[in-house]
Design a protein around this motif. Structure first.
Motif, PDB file in Angstrom:
ATOM      1  N   GLY A 117       0.798  -1.213   0.000  1.00  0.00           N
ATOM      2  CA  GLY A 117       0.000   0.000   0.000  1.00  0.00           C
ATOM      3  C   GLY A 117       0.833   1.266   0.000  1.00  0.00           C
ATOM      4  O   GLY A 117       0.334   2.345   0.339  1.00  0.00           O
ATOM      5  N   LEU A 118       2.092   1.158  -0.402  1.00  0.00           N
ATOM      6  CA  LEU A 118       2.993   2.313  -0.419  1.00  0.00           C
ATOM      7  C   LEU A 118       3.069   2.968  -1.787  1.00  0.00           C
ATOM      8  O   LEU A 118       3.743   3.982  -1.946  1.00  0.00           O
ATOM      9  CB  LEU A 118       4.400   1.877   0.021  1.00  0.00           C
ATOM     10  N   ALA A 119       2.405   2.373  -2.777  1.00  0.00           N
ATOM     11  CA  ALA A 119       2.368   2.933  -4.124  1.00  0.00           C
ATOM     12  C   ALA A 119       0.974   2.711  -4.695  1.00  0.00           C
ATOM     13  O   ALA A 119       0.338   1.682  -4.436  1.00  0.00           O
ATOM     14  CB  ALA A 119       3.421   2.287  -5.013  1.00  0.00           C
ATOM     15  N   GLU A 120       0.508   3.691  -5.442  1.00  0.00           N
ATOM     16  CA  GLU A 120      -0.806   3.595  -6.055  1.00  0.00           C
ATOM     17  C   GLU A 120      -0.742   2.811  -7.366  1.00  0.00           C
ATOM     18  O   GLU A 120       0.287   2.796  -8.047  1.00  0.00           O
ATOM     19  CB  GLU A 120      -1.365   4.994  -6.336  1.00  0.00           C
ATOM     20  N   GLY A 121      -1.852   2.172  -7.700  1.00  0.00           N
ATOM     21  CA  GLY A 121      -1.976   1.558  -9.009  1.00  0.00           C
ATOM     22  C   GLY A 121      -2.600   2.543  -9.977  1.00  0.00           C
ATOM     23  O   GLY A 121      -2.729   3.728  -9.675  1.00  0.00           O
ATOM     24  N   GLU A 122      -2.984   2.048 -11.143  1.00  0.00           N
ATOM     25  CA  GLU A 122      -3.671   2.884 -12.123  1.00  0.00           C
ATOM     26  C   GLU A 122      -5.177   2.743 -11.936  1.00  0.00           C
ATOM     27  O   GLU A 122      -5.685   1.617 -11.782  1.00  0.00           O
ATOM     28  CB  GLU A 122      -3.281   2.479 -13.538  1.00  0.00           C
ATOM     29  N   PRO A 123      -5.909   3.852 -11.960  1.00  0.00           N
ATOM     30  CA  PRO A 123      -7.361   3.783 -11.761  1.00  0.00           C
ATOM     31  C   PRO A 123      -8.077   2.825 -12.705  1.00  0.00           C
ATOM     32  O   PRO A 123      -9.092   2.228 -12.322  1.00  0.00           O
ATOM     33  CB  PRO A 123      -7.807   5.236 -11.993  1.00  0.00           C
ATOM     34  N   LYS A 124      -7.544   2.663 -13.921  1.00  0.00           N
ATOM     35  CA  LYS A 124      -8.238   1.804 -14.891  1.00  0.00           C
ATOM     36  C   LYS A 124      -8.250   0.342 -14.453  1.00  0.00           C
ATOM     37  O   LYS A 124      -9.013  -0.466 -15.001  1.00  0.00           O
ATOM     38  CB  LYS A 124      -7.604   1.936 -16.275  1.00  0.00           C
ATOM     39  N   PHE A 125      -7.406  -0.019 -13.471  1.00  0.00           N
ATOM     40  CA  PHE A 125      -7.387  -1.396 -12.974  1.00  0.00           C
ATOM     41  C   PHE A 125      -8.119  -1.549 -11.641  1.00  0.00           C
ATOM     42  O   PHE A 125      -8.183  -2.651 -11.101  1.00  0.00           O
ATOM     43  CB  PHE A 125      -5.944  -1.871 -12.810  1.00  0.00           C
ATOM     44  N   ASP A 126      -8.676  -0.469 -11.130  1.00  0.00           N
ATOM     45  CA  ASP A 126      -9.296  -0.520  -9.805  1.00  0.00           C
ATOM     46  C   ASP A 126     -10.429  -1.539  -9.729  1.00  0.00           C
ATOM     47  O   ASP A 126     -10.578  -2.244  -8.724  1.00  0.00           O
ATOM     48  CB  ASP A 126      -9.825   0.857  -9.407  1.00  0.00           C
ATOM     49  N   HIS A 127     -11.233  -1.629 -10.807  1.00  0.00           N
ATOM     50  CA  HIS A 127     -12.365  -2.558 -10.770  1.00  0.00           C
ATOM     51  C   HIS A 127     -11.884  -4.008 -10.735  1.00  0.00           C
ATOM     52  O   HIS A 127     -12.529  -4.870 -10.111  1.00  0.00           O
ATOM     53  CB  HIS A 127     -13.290  -2.324 -11.969  1.00  0.00           C
ATOM     54  N   LEU A 128     -10.743  -4.270 -11.351  1.00  0.00           N
ATOM     55  CA  LEU A 128     -10.193  -5.624 -11.320  1.00  0.00           C
ATOM     56  C   LEU A 128      -9.597  -5.937  -9.948  1.00  0.00           C
ATOM     57  O   LEU A 128      -9.809  -7.028  -9.404  1.00  0.00           O
ATOM     58  CB  LEU A 128      -9.120  -5.779 -12.398  1.00  0.00           C
ATOM     59  N   GLU A 129      -8.872  -4.976  -9.387  1.00  0.00           N
ATOM     60  CA  GLU A 129      -8.284  -5.196  -8.063  1.00  0.00           C
ATOM     61  C   GLU A 129      -9.379  -5.369  -7.007  1.00  0.00           C
ATOM     62  O   GLU A 129      -9.211  -6.127  -6.049  1.00  0.00           O
ATOM     63  CB  GLU A 129      -7.355  -4.035  -7.686  1.00  0.00           C
ATOM     64  N   LYS A 130     -10.497  -4.687  -7.193  1.00  0.00           N
ATOM     65  CA  LYS A 130     -11.609  -4.843  -6.254  1.00  0.00           C
ATOM     66  C   LYS A 130     -12.144  -6.274  -6.286  1.00  0.00           C
ATOM     67  O   LYS A 130     -12.433  -6.879  -5.240  1.00  0.00           O
ATOM     68  CB  LYS A 130     -12.728  -3.853  -6.583  1.00  0.00           C
ATOM     69  N   ARG A 131     -12.250  -6.831  -7.471  1.00  0.00           N
ATOM     70  CA  ARG A 131     -12.710  -8.212  -7.595  1.00  0.00           C
ATOM     71  C   ARG A 131     -11.685  -9.184  -7.013  1.00  0.00           C
ATOM     72  O   ARG A 131     -12.042 -10.157  -6.340  1.00  0.00           O
ATOM     73  CB  ARG A 131     -12.984  -8.548  -9.059  1.00  0.00           C
ATOM     74  N   LEU A 132     -10.420  -8.905  -7.234  1.00  0.00           N
ATOM     75  CA  LEU A 132      -9.375  -9.782  -6.720  1.00  0.00           C
ATOM     76  C   LEU A 132      -9.303  -9.737  -5.199  1.00  0.00           C
ATOM     77  O   LEU A 132      -8.978 -10.734  -4.553  1.00  0.00           O
ATOM     78  CB  LEU A 132      -8.024  -9.400  -7.327  1.00  0.00           C
ATOM     79  N   ALA A 133      -9.612  -8.579  -4.629  1.00  0.00           N
ATOM     80  CA  ALA A 133      -9.591  -8.440  -3.169  1.00  0.00           C
ATOM     81  C   ALA A 133     -10.636  -9.325  -2.498  1.00  0.00           C
ATOM     82  O   ALA A 133     -10.535  -9.622  -1.299  1.00  0.00           O
ATOM     83  CB  ALA A 133      -9.814  -6.985  -2.784  1.00  0.00           C
ATOM     84  N   GLU A 134     -11.624  -9.770  -3.256  1.00  0.00           N
ATOM     85  CA  GLU A 134     -12.649 -10.675  -2.737  1.00  0.00           C
ATOM     86  C   GLU A 134     -12.196 -12.133  -2.765  1.00  0.00           C
ATOM     87  O   GLU A 134     -12.947 -13.025  -2.370  1.00  0.00           O
ATOM     88  CB  GLU A 134     -13.936 -10.508  -3.535  1.00  0.00           C
ATOM     89  N   ALA A 135     -10.968 -12.376  -3.239  1.00  0.00           N
ATOM     90  CA  ALA A 135     -10.399 -13.729  -3.308  1.00  0.00           C
ATOM     91  C   ALA A 135     -11.323 -14.690  -4.048  1.00  0.00           C
ATOM     92  O   ALA A 135     -11.801 -15.688  -3.485  1.00  0.00           O
ATOM     93  CB  ALA A 135     -10.077 -14.252  -1.912  1.00  0.00           C
ATOM     94  N   PRO A 136     -11.594 -14.425  -5.331  1.00  0.00           N
ATOM     95  CA  PRO A 136     -12.528 -15.270  -6.079  1.00  0.00           C
ATOM     96  C   PRO A 136     -12.024 -16.703  -6.222  1.00  0.00           C
ATOM     97  O   PRO A 136     -10.814 -16.948  -6.310  1.00  0.00           O
ATOM     98  CB  PRO A 136     -12.591 -14.576  -7.447  1.00  0.00           C
ATOM     99  N   VAL A 137     -12.946 -17.640  -6.232  1.00  0.00           N
ATOM    100  CA  VAL A 137     -12.567 -19.034  -6.445  1.00  0.00           C
ATOM    101  C   VAL A 137     -12.218 -19.236  -7.914  1.00  0.00           C
ATOM    102  O   VAL A 137     -12.661 -18.478  -8.789  1.00  0.00           O
ATOM    103  CB  VAL A 137     -13.698 -20.000  -6.039  1.00  0.00           C
ATOM    104  N   ILE A 138     -11.431 -20.244  -8.172  1.00  0.00           N
ATOM    105  CA  ILE A 138     -11.019 -20.597  -9.528  1.00  0.00           C
ATOM    106  C   ILE A 138     -11.711 -21.890  -9.905  1.00  0.00           C
ATOM    107  O   ILE A 138     -11.627 -22.888  -9.174  1.00  0.00           O
ATOM    108  CB  ILE A 138      -9.487 -20.722  -9.609  1.00  0.00           C
ATOM    109  N   LYS A 139     -12.379 -21.896 -11.052  1.00  0.00           N
ATOM    110  CA  LYS A 139     -13.210 -23.031 -11.422  1.00  0.00           C
ATOM    111  C   LYS A 139     -12.685 -23.815 -12.620  1.00  0.00           C
ATOM    112  O   LYS A 139     -13.267 -24.838 -12.966  1.00  0.00           O
ATOM    113  CB  LYS A 139     -14.637 -22.545 -11.696  1.00  0.00           C
ATOM    114  N   VAL A 140     -11.618 -23.336 -13.251  1.00  0.00           N
ATOM    115  CA  VAL A 140     -11.084 -24.071 -14.395  1.00  0.00           C
ATOM    116  C   VAL A 140     -10.285 -25.271 -13.897  1.00  0.00           C
ATOM    117  O   VAL A 140      -9.831 -25.290 -12.754  1.00  0.00           O
ATOM    118  CB  VAL A 140     -10.202 -23.155 -15.282  1.00  0.00           C
ATOM    119  N   PRO A 141     -10.107 -26.301 -14.729  1.00  0.00           N
ATOM    120  CA  PRO A 141      -9.283 -27.441 -14.308  1.00  0.00           C
ATOM    121  C   PRO A 141      -7.892 -26.973 -13.894  1.00  0.00           C
ATOM    122  O   PRO A 141      -7.245 -26.204 -14.612  1.00  0.00           O
ATOM    123  CB  PRO A 141      -9.221 -28.307 -15.571  1.00  0.00           C
ATOM    124  N   THR A 142      -7.439 -27.425 -12.730  1.00  0.00           N
ATOM    125  CA  THR A 142      -6.215 -26.872 -12.148  1.00  0.00           C
ATOM    126  C   THR A 142      -5.333 -27.946 -11.542  1.00  0.00           C
ATOM    127  O   THR A 142      -5.824 -28.878 -10.905  1.00  0.00           O
ATOM    128  CB  THR A 142      -6.570 -25.847 -11.051  1.00  0.00           C
TER     129      THR A 142
END
Length: 342
Positions: A260-285
Motif C-alpha cells: 500500500g505504499l504505491a498507487e496503481g492505475e485507476p483503470k485497474f481498480d475494478h479488477l483489483e476490487k474483484r481480486l480483493a474478494e479472493a474469487p474461487v477458480i473453477k477451471v481445471p487446475t
C-alpha cells in the motif's frame, strides 16, 4: 536424484455433482529429471525472439511448436525470465502444443510503447498484459501456467477470465491477494522471509537493487532454491533479461504496491476490487510445490478450497526449489498436459 510425485499429498476437491478428479498416476521421474535437466548443464536456448505490439507494450516472446496446436502460455517470475521454460517448451511442443513464453513487463525485450505510460507492477496490470497479448495473437483460449509472479498472473486470468483459460498450472497454488491483505502483519518468522519487500520499500532499497541487480537476483535464486546447483552460464542467460531499462521500476512498484505504499492505475481498480474478494477458480487446475522451496509460499491446505471442480496438488520431491519449471521440467510439462487433457 529421484523426482517423485508424492501421491499421499494429493488433494482432490469438487463441489458439483459428477465432478471427476484428474486421476493421474504415479510418475517415476528418476531417469527423466537429471541434474542436466535441472539447469546445471543445460545449454538449450530459444530461437529468435518474436516481437508484437499488444496493449501498452511491445512484447518479446519465444514461440515453440506447431502453429495450429492447442496453446500453452508459460509465465515466468521474479527475478527469472523465459529461460525457466527452456526445457519445458520442447516437451510440450513434441506433445503438439503451440507454446508461447512472453517476457513480462520490465523484462527482456518487452518494452513500453510510450514513455508516458506508468511503470506499473500491480498484479492486475500484468494479467491484462497477457489477455491483450492473447487478443493480438488471436488466441481464444490457452492453458496458462506459471510460477512466482507468473503463477499469480495465471491465477488472476483463471479467476477473472475463465473463458480464456483451458486449464491452469500454478506453482505454490493460489497467490491472488490485495493491498489490504498485504498490510496484515504476519508472524515474525514469516515476515523475515519477506525481507526484500521491506528493503524495496526504502529509497536505499531502490538504489541498492538498481546498483546490484544481478547480485541481488543470484542471491534470491540461491535462497529460493537452496539445493539447485545452477552454474554461472545458466544464471547469466536469464540475468540478461533484468537489464531491461524498466525492470527496477516495475520491481519496486510491484512490492511497494503490495504494502500500500504505491498507487496503481485507476483503470485497474475494478479488477483489483474483484481480486480483493479472493474469487474461487473453477477451471481445471493442478497446483505444484517443490519440497525444497526456500521462497515464501503458502501451505497447500491453506488454499485448496479456492479451487472448485477438477483439481490436483502435486508435491515434487528430490530437492526441488522455487523455480520448479527449470528444476523439474518433465514434471512441470506433464502437469500442463494432464491439466489440459484430463
Amino acid at each position: 536424484m529421484n523426482q517423485l510425485i508424492d501421491q499421499h499429498r494429493r488433494k482432490f476437491f469438487g463441489v458439483a455433482a459428477g465432478t471427476v478428479a484428474l486421476g493421474l498416476g504415479v510418475i517415476d521421474l528418476a531417469r527423466a529429471e537429471t541434474e542436466a535437466t535441472r539447469g546445471s548443464a543445460s545449454n538449450a536456448s530459444f530461437g529468435p525472439i518474436k516481437q508484437i505490439d499488444a496493449g501498452v507494450l511491445n512484447v518479446g516472446y519465444a514461440e515453440v511448436g506447431p502453429s495450429n496446436g492447442p496453446v500453452a502460455i508459460l509465465l515466468h517470475g521474479w527475478p527469472y525470465d523465459i529461460h525457466a521454460y527452456v526445457d519445458v517448451a520442447p516437451i510440450l511442443a513434441k506433445a503438439g502444443y503451440r507454446v508461447i513464453i512472453p517476457y513480462l513487463r520490465g523484462y527482456g525485450t518487452t518494452q513500453f510503447l510510450s514513455s508516458e505510460t506508468p511503470r506499473n507492477g500491480e498484479p492486475a496490470a500484468m494479467a491484462v498484459d497477457i489477455i491483450e497479448l492473447m487478443d493480438k495473437l488471436d488466441i481464444k483460449k490457452a492453458v496458462i501456467a506459471g510460477f512466482d509472479w507468473g503463477a499469480r498472473t495465471a491465477d488472476i486470468i483463471a479467476a477473472l477470465w475463465p473463458d480464456r483459460c483451458r486449464a491452469l498450472v500454478s506453482v505454490s497454488g493460489y497467490l491472488i491477494s490485495s493491498q489490504a491483505a498485504g498490510n496484515a502483519p504476519l508472524p515474525p518468522s514469516a515476515e523475515l522471509q519477506w525481507w526484500y519487500q521491506f528493503y524495496f520499500a526504502t529509497e536505499r532499497g531502490r538504489l541498492g537493487y538498481a546498483k546490484y541487480t544481478h547480485d541481488f537476483a543470484k542471491l534470491i535464486w540461491k535462497l529460493a532454491s537452496p539445493q539447485w546447483k545452477f552454474d554461472d552460464a545458466t544464471f547469466n542467460r536469464s540475468a540478461a533479461a533484468l537489464d531491461n531499462k524498466d525492470h527496477v521500476a516495475i520491481t519496486i512498484h510491484n512490492y511497494r504496491w503490495r504494502l500500500g505504499l504505491a498507487e496503481g492505475e485507476p483503470k485497474f481498480d475494478h479488477l483489483e476490487k474483484r481480486l480483493a474478494e479472493a474469487p474461487v477458480i473453477k477451471v481445471p487446475t493442478i497446483t505444484m510445490e517443490g519440497d525444497a522451496n526456500g521462497a515464501p509460499h503458502p501451505d497447500p491446505s491453506a488454499y485448496a478450497k479456492k479451487f472448485e471442480g477438477r483439481y490436483d496438488f502435486r508435491l515434487i520431491t528430490g530437492g526441488i526449489g522455487h523455480n520448479l519449471p527449470q528444476e523439474a521440467p518433465q514434471a512441470f510439462a506433464k502437469a500442463v498436459i494432464d491439466a489440459d487433457g484430463a
